[in-house]
Write a protein that holds these residues in place. Structure first.
Motif, PDB file in Angstrom:
ATOM      1  N   GLU A  90       8.242 -11.326  23.700  1.00 14.61           N
ATOM      2  CA  GLU A  90       8.678 -12.535  23.003  1.00 14.61           C
ATOM      3  C   GLU A  90       9.769 -12.269  21.970  1.00 14.61           C
ATOM      4  OE1 GLU A  90       4.190 -13.031  23.763  1.00 14.61           O
ATOM      5  OE2 GLU A  90       5.003 -12.024  22.036  1.00 14.61           O
ATOM      6  N   THR A  92      12.962 -11.262  21.830  1.00 12.89           N
ATOM      7  CA  THR A  92      14.311 -11.822  21.956  1.00 12.89           C
ATOM      8  C   THR A  92      14.309 -13.313  21.629  1.00 12.89           C
ATOM      9  OG1 THR A  92      14.918 -10.173  23.599  1.00 12.89           O
ATOM     10  CG2 THR A  92      16.268 -12.166  23.514  1.00 12.89           C
ATOM     11  N   GLU A  93      13.346 -14.043  22.197  1.00  8.56           N
ATOM     12  CA  GLU A  93      13.269 -15.479  21.923  1.00  8.56           C
ATOM     13  C   GLU A  93      12.890 -15.738  20.466  1.00  8.56           C
ATOM     14  OE1 GLU A  93      11.799 -18.204  25.101  1.00  8.56           O
ATOM     15  OE2 GLU A  93      11.220 -16.291  26.024  1.00  8.56           O
ATOM     16  N   LEU A 140       5.845 -20.143  21.484  1.00  5.13           N
ATOM     17  CA  LEU A 140       6.651 -19.057  22.050  1.00  5.13           C
ATOM     18  C   LEU A 140       5.755 -18.063  22.781  1.00  5.13           C
ATOM     19  CD1 LEU A 140       9.621 -17.930  21.976  1.00  5.13           C
ATOM     20  CD2 LEU A 140       8.856 -16.556  20.048  1.00  5.13           C
ATOM     21  N   SER A 144       5.828 -17.363  26.873  1.00  3.55           N
ATOM     22  CA  SER A 144       5.940 -16.016  27.426  1.00  3.55           C
ATOM     23  C   SER A 144       4.837 -15.775  28.454  1.00  3.55           C
ATOM     24  CB  SER A 144       5.859 -14.989  26.298  1.00  3.55           C
ATOM     25  OG  SER A 144       5.791 -13.692  26.822  1.00  3.55           O
TER      26      SER A 144
END
Length: 154
Positions: A90, A92-93, A140, A144
């Motif tokens: 997770e 990068t996001e 988030l 994922s």
């Protein structure tokens, strides 16, 4: 009186006890949101952790979906701490999301080093902005999980 002294390991609090101790509607709002949005029930657990001068000791509320921890909630007087772990999948996001978050959330995220494969964010939920950020970080984590299940996130 400390939470861990009021409710020791042999004295599990009820939902009403926790809400009364915290005395903040944000607690009720997050719990209702998690249960309704993700169709999950809270799990009450007791921790003997002595880190942070016993800050993490006592009863806490965990939310998990399909074996994945979404968050752990720690009661405090007037607020609660939401522990959300941002894993490597997770990250990068999360790094794209964080600049849109509250300044407090940004400070927590940027101040925490990667440990055990992720960032362990302990956020003091004291207002609606922080609550909104916690919800976004949990979403988030669920996003994922859904990508991985569909085979998209590899």
């Amino acid at each position: 009186m400390k939470w861990s002294e009021l409710y020791h390991s042999e004295n599990q609090p009820t939902d009403k006890d926790i809400g009364g101790f915290i005395g903040n509607d944000l607690w009720r709002e997050l719990n209702a949101y998690l249960q309704e949005t993700y169709s999950i029930q809270p799990k009450m657990t007791y921790s003997n952790c002595s880190m942070g001068n016993g800050l993490w000791k006592g009863w806490n509320v965990k939310y998990q979906k399909s074996g994945k921890a979404l968050c752990t909630l720690y009661p405090r007087v007037g607020f609660f701490v939401a522990m959300v772990v941002i894993g490597a999948k997770e990250m990068t996001e999360a790094e794209l999301l964080i600049p849109m978050c509250n300044e407090y959330t940004q400070k927590i995220f940027n101040g925490v080093e990667v440990s055990m494969g992720g960032k362990w964010l302990a956020m003091e939920v004291t207002n609606n902005d922080i609550l909104s950020d916690v919800k976004s970080l949990i979403a988030l984590r669920m996003k994922s999980k859904q990508k991985i299940r569909k085979g998209e996130g590899k």
